[in-house]
Structures are given as C-alpha cells and as structure tokens.
Write a protein that holds these residues in place. Structure first.
Motif, PDB file in Angstrom:
ATOM      1  N   THR A 272       0.867  -1.348   0.054  1.00  0.00           N
ATOM      2  CA  THR A 272       0.178   0.110   0.172  1.00  0.00           C
ATOM      3  C   THR A 272       0.870   1.580  -0.216  1.00  0.00           C
ATOM      4  OG1 THR A 272      -0.302   0.087   2.220  1.00  0.00           O
ATOM      5  CG2 THR A 272      -1.882  -1.010   1.474  1.00  0.00           C
ATOM      6  N   SER A 273       2.247   1.536  -0.404  1.00  0.00           N
ATOM      7  CA  SER A 273       3.089   2.184  -0.388  1.00  0.00           C
ATOM      8  C   SER A 273       3.689   2.428  -1.601  1.00  0.00           C
ATOM      9  CB  SER A 273       3.900   2.445   0.572  1.00  0.00           C
ATOM     10  OG  SER A 273       5.111   1.256   0.091  1.00  0.00           O
ATOM     11  N   PRO A 274       4.173   3.850  -2.313  1.00  0.00           N
ATOM     12  CA  PRO A 274       5.026   4.368  -3.474  1.00  0.00           C
ATOM     13  C   PRO A 274       6.002   3.698  -4.069  1.00  0.00           C
ATOM     14  CG  PRO A 274       4.581   6.030  -2.527  1.00  0.00           C
ATOM     15  CD  PRO A 274       3.872   4.900  -1.202  1.00  0.00           C
ATOM     16  N   MET A 275       5.835   2.773  -5.040  1.00  0.00           N
ATOM     17  CA  MET A 275       6.804   2.251  -5.854  1.00  0.00           C
ATOM     18  C   MET A 275       8.547   3.125  -5.988  1.00  0.00           C
ATOM     19  SD  MET A 275       5.583  -0.122  -8.444  1.00  0.00           S
ATOM     20  CE  MET A 275       4.862   1.036  -9.899  1.00  0.00           C
ATOM     21  N   THR A 276       8.833   3.531  -6.224  1.00  0.00           N
ATOM     22  CA  THR A 276       9.966   4.780  -6.065  1.00  0.00           C
ATOM     23  C   THR A 276      10.301   5.435  -5.251  1.00  0.00           C
ATOM     24  OG1 THR A 276       9.139   6.451  -6.634  1.00  0.00           O
ATOM     25  CG2 THR A 276       8.818   4.850  -8.745  1.00  0.00           C
ATOM     26  N   LYS A 277      11.825   5.929  -4.744  1.00  0.00           N
ATOM     27  CA  LYS A 277      12.031   6.546  -3.899  1.00  0.00           C
ATOM     28  C   LYS A 277      10.892   7.676  -4.328  1.00  0.00           C
ATOM     29  CE  LYS A 277      14.351   3.335  -2.806  1.00  0.00           C
ATOM     30  NZ  LYS A 277      14.062   2.190  -1.808  1.00  0.00           N
ATOM     31  N   ILE A 282       6.919  11.244  -1.683  1.00  0.00           N
ATOM     32  CA  ILE A 282       5.684  12.464  -1.427  1.00  0.00           C
ATOM     33  C   ILE A 282       4.603  12.251  -0.745  1.00  0.00           C
ATOM     34  CG2 ILE A 282       3.404  12.856  -2.959  1.00  0.00           C
ATOM     35  CD1 ILE A 282       6.498  14.523  -3.777  1.00  0.00           C
ATOM     36  N   PHE A 283       5.170  10.661  -0.393  1.00  0.00           N
ATOM     37  CA  PHE A 283       3.700  10.187   0.351  1.00  0.00           C
ATOM     38  C   PHE A 283       3.755  10.097   2.110  1.00  0.00           C
ATOM     39  CE2 PHE A 283       2.620   5.881   2.435  1.00  0.00           C
ATOM     40  CZ  PHE A 283       1.756   5.455   2.506  1.00  0.00           C
ATOM     41  N   ALA A 284       4.954  10.114   2.250  1.00  0.00           N
ATOM     42  CA  ALA A 284       5.360  10.436   3.829  1.00  0.00           C
ATOM     43  C   ALA A 284       5.599  11.549   4.428  1.00  0.00           C
ATOM     44  CB  ALA A 284       6.493  10.272   4.032  1.00  0.00           C
ATOM     45  N   ILE A 285       5.804  12.830   2.884  1.00  0.00           N
ATOM     46  CA  ILE A 285       4.987  13.928   3.888  1.00  0.00           C
ATOM     47  C   ILE A 285       3.772  14.297   3.653  1.00  0.00           C
ATOM     48  CG2 ILE A 285       5.130  16.481   2.580  1.00  0.00           C
ATOM     49  CD1 ILE A 285       8.046  15.673   1.355  1.00  0.00           C
ATOM     50  N   ALA A 313      -5.209   5.880  -0.572  1.00  0.00           N
ATOM     51  CA  ALA A 313      -5.579   6.060  -1.890  1.00  0.00           C
ATOM     52  C   ALA A 313      -5.254   6.607  -2.898  1.00  0.00           C
ATOM     53  CB  ALA A 313      -7.093   6.467  -0.990  1.00  0.00           C
ATOM     54  N   PHE A 314      -3.963   7.836  -2.594  1.00  0.00           N
ATOM     55  CA  PHE A 314      -3.172   8.338  -3.868  1.00  0.00           C
ATOM     56  C   PHE A 314      -2.349   8.123  -3.806  1.00  0.00           C
ATOM     57  CE2 PHE A 314      -5.660  11.587  -1.005  1.00  0.00           C
ATOM     58  CZ  PHE A 314      -5.289  12.576  -2.285  1.00  0.00           C
ATOM     59  N   VAL A 315      -1.911   6.223  -3.570  1.00  0.00           N
ATOM     60  CA  VAL A 315      -1.252   5.871  -4.011  1.00  0.00           C
ATOM     61  C   VAL A 315      -0.730   5.667  -5.618  1.00  0.00           C
ATOM     62  CG1 VAL A 315       0.560   3.511  -3.788  1.00  0.00           C
ATOM     63  CG2 VAL A 315      -0.075   4.495  -1.691  1.00  0.00           C
ATOM     64  N   PRO A 316      -1.642   4.913  -5.876  1.00  0.00           N
ATOM     65  CA  PRO A 316      -2.470   4.617  -7.438  1.00  0.00           C
ATOM     66  C   PRO A 316      -1.554   5.988  -8.331  1.00  0.00           C
ATOM     67  CG  PRO A 316      -3.571   3.567  -6.538  1.00  0.00           C
ATOM     68  CD  PRO A 316      -3.337   4.272  -5.473  1.00  0.00           C
ATOM     69  N   LEU A 317      -2.418   6.938  -7.659  1.00  0.00           N
ATOM     70  CA  LEU A 317      -1.959   8.457  -8.414  1.00  0.00           C
ATOM     71  C   LEU A 317      -0.258   8.702  -8.342  1.00  0.00           C
ATOM     72  CD1 LEU A 317      -3.124  10.438 -10.011  1.00  0.00           C
ATOM     73  CD2 LEU A 317      -3.971  11.374  -7.980  1.00  0.00           C
ATOM     74  N   ILE A 318       0.189   8.116  -7.662  1.00  0.00           N
ATOM     75  CA  ILE A 318       1.724   8.364  -7.392  1.00  0.00           C
ATOM     76  C   ILE A 318       2.260   7.658  -8.063  1.00  0.00           C
ATOM     77  CG2 ILE A 318       3.657   8.608  -5.564  1.00  0.00           C
ATOM     78  CD1 ILE A 318       1.298   9.561  -3.467  1.00  0.00           C
ATOM     79  N   ASN A 319       2.179   7.162  -7.813  1.00  0.00           N
ATOM     80  CA  ASN A 319       2.646   5.777  -8.839  1.00  0.00           C
ATOM     81  C   ASN A 319       2.662   6.271 -10.578  1.00  0.00           C
ATOM     82  OD1 ASN A 319       3.592   3.682  -6.258  1.00  0.00           O
ATOM     83  ND2 ASN A 319       1.705   2.673  -7.085  1.00  0.00           N
ATOM     84  N   LYS A 320       1.827   6.413 -10.837  1.00  0.00           N
ATOM     85  CA  LYS A 320       1.230   6.574 -11.821  1.00  0.00           C
ATOM     86  C   LYS A 320       2.408   8.057 -12.719  1.00  0.00           C
ATOM     87  CE  LYS A 320      -2.138   8.319 -15.218  1.00  0.00           C
ATOM     88  NZ  LYS A 320      -3.429   8.293 -15.886  1.00  0.00           N
ATOM     89  N   TYR A 321       2.433   9.080 -12.178  1.00  0.00           N
ATOM     90  CA  TYR A 321       3.438  10.096 -11.524  1.00  0.00           C
ATOM     91  C   TYR A 321       4.583   9.619 -11.710  1.00  0.00           C
ATOM     92  CZ  TYR A 321      -0.257  12.823 -13.534  1.00  0.00           C
ATOM     93  OH  TYR A 321      -1.958  12.843 -13.952  1.00  0.00           O
TER      94      TYR A 321
END
Length: 336
Positions: A272-277, A282-285, A313-321
C-alpha cells in the motif's frame, strides 16, 4: 508450438532472494521488543488482546479462502499473523474480546480478501480494522489504560486519556501547555513506555529499535519513516515556536501516539505504499501533514491512522506520475 504464458503477479515486486513470508516474519521480529514492553505495562490484557487479534485474523482468512472464495489457503505466509499483531497494537488492552474479533473480520474480510488478498489490497488491513472500530465503538476505543506504578512498584493499569488526548482537552478548556505539561508523562516516560495508549504506543525506543532492524535488513526503506517524522517535527515545531503555550513541542508529537508505529510499520507496507523513492517521499510528507492537521485542528487527538489510509488512496496516482524507468528503455546519452 505452444508457448508458455508470462504471468505477472500483484505487487509488491521486490528484487530479492527473500520471500514475502520471510519479510513478514522480519517485521514480526521487529515488533517483538514493543510487544514485550506492552505485556510488562499492561500484563495479561495485552497478551489476551494480541492473541485474540491474531487468532481471529488467521481464522477468518482460512474460513473465507476455503469456504467462500474457494481459493488456496495462504495463512502460512505470515500476512494474517502480522495483520493481527498490528491490529492489536492499535487497540487498548481493555477492549472487549468480541470487538477485537470484529476488528479482525473487517481487517481480513473487508480490507484484504475482498480486494483479492495479499498484493491486491489498496488500504492497510490493520488500520481499516482499527478505524472501523473507532468509528463504530468510539467510547470503548478511547478508554485507554494508563500505566502507573503503585506502592509496591508493580505496574497497574487504570483508565485515562492519552497524552495527546490530555493536551487536546486541556487546550479546549483554555489551559496552557505549561499547566498541561504536569498532567502528561515526561519525554523519558514516553521513550521507555510508561504512558497511556494502545499496545503499540508503549515504548518509542522499542519501536525505533525494531524500525532500525527493518532498515538494516532492507525490509523497508528509510524514506517513508524518516520523512513522516521529519514532516511532523517541522510542522509542529513551527506552531510551537510561534505559540509555545498553545501548541505542544515536536518531541511530544513524535514520541506520543502512533507516530513511530505508523511511520515504521504501517506506512511502509510494501503493498500500500509507492514503488519509487520520489513517490515514497511525497507519500510520507502527505502522511505527516495530514497527521499534524488532524492532531492540531481536528476533532480527534490522533490522526496517524486516518492519514495513512488517506494517502493509501493516493498511491495509484503517485505511482502513475513517479514511475521507475522501464526495463530495456533507452537512456539518452549525455553530451559532455
């Protein structure tokens, strides 16, 4: 000639010789020091709540997979066991047993298996179970045992508010932080575990040691926990510097509540967390900002659980960008 199809499984995709099962048990090992502290502080209640949470999560996963979904049973991979421990760490040690069981059902049946099981769930299952119980049974979920020592130096548990709850209530009634500080545990007590709250709020030091173990074992990256805590420290530090009598200092915010538990053990969930550093940062902030906003201006004194679920809930969007470079993609040559 027949060709063998290539099947891509669900995330997390980790390049490692370790299995998901080994990763799960590494996290369980990391949680062991905090669990021992919770047993010392709360005694039998902590053991009962944890045992029931684990048993309910494992049992519901078995029953749902075998009899409802009719799929392979995966209770030996450690994920249901870990979900039960994390759920217990988010509960008071005096919560009625049947509520713990309901939390296990929601965590496994709704948050995990309804999405397809491990690797497919969008939200952290343990936090979904915790938030469901908090919304459904707010009185029982906010009657926190408080650690005290009696005349025989034996730790008892009496019902009381958490440090964050005392601060929130005191400020609402017009008290200053100078007056409130005498009613909350010291930073040393918060660090070692003699404070009120859930099982996972007992010892910041034990949680930090476990978190460092996970980073050393490369189970998690430092980006999420460090950035969550740093964001919280900076934001609360600004408010405290502007008005120290109406805002708690950053040390209190970091050591109390579920900040360390959430930052190291739940926000870092590989599924449930983003793939990239960059995505992790962004996720953590986002988690840090939402947590502080809820703590300072929301109705609840604590906001870590809500913050992590919102950012899940924003993880898919974060992973996309913030996608990693595709394997085999061309890299433009740099002209010197």
């Amino acid at each position: 000639m027949s060709t063998q199809p290539i099947i891509v499984s669900a995330s997390p995709h980790v390049h490692s010789d370790r299995t998901s099962k080994k990763l799960m048990y590494d996290v369980i090992i990391a949680l062991s020091p905090a669990f021992l502290v919770s047993i010392y502080v709360f005694g039998l209640g902590a053991l009962i709540v944890t045992s029931v949470a684990i048993a309910s999560c494992v049992l519901f996963e078995y029953l749902i997979q075998k009899y409802l979904l009719k799929t392979a049973v995966t209770i030996t991979d450690g994920s249901a066991l870990l979900t039960g421990i994390l759920l217990a760490f988010n509960l008071p040690s005096n919560l009625p047993i049947w509520m713990v069981i309901v939390g296990g059902l929601v965590a496994i049946g709704v948050a995990k298996l309804s999405f397809g099981g491990l690797g497919f769930n969008i939200f952290n299952p343990a936090l979904v179970g915790r938030v469901f119980l908090l919304v459904s049974f707010p009185v029982q979920m906010t009657m926190w045992p408080t650690a005290i020592e009696n005349n025989t130096n034996v730790v008892d548990a009496v019902t009381g508010a958490t440090s964050l709850g005392v601060i929130k209530e005191g400020l609402q009634y017009g008290d200053t932080m100078t007056e409130i500080s005498s009613r909350i545990p010291s930073a040393i007590d918060m660090l070692f575990g003699f404070t009120g709250g859930s099982l996972g709020e007992m010892s910041a030091l034990a949680l930090l040691l476990g978190g460092l173990y996970l980073i050393f074992r490369k189970v998690i990256s430092w980006h999420i926990p460090v950035m969550v805590l740093m964001t919280m420290a900076v934001m609360t530090g600004v408010f405290w510097a502007l008005d120290p009598e109406h805002y708690a200092n950053p040390i209190i915010h970091i050591l109390s509540g579920g900040a360390i538990l959430g930052a190291f053990y739940m926000a870092t969930d590989l599924v449930t967390s983003p793939m990239t550093k960059k995505g992790m940062i962004i996720f953590a902030i986002g988690i840090g900002i939402i947590t502080v906003v809820i703590r300072l201006f929301g109705a609840y004194p604590e906001g870590v659980s809500f913050a992590i679920l919102i950012m899940n809930a924003f993880v898919p969007l974060i992973n996309k960008y913030f996608k990693p470079r595709r394997f085999g993609s061309k890299i433009k040559a740099k002209i010197v």
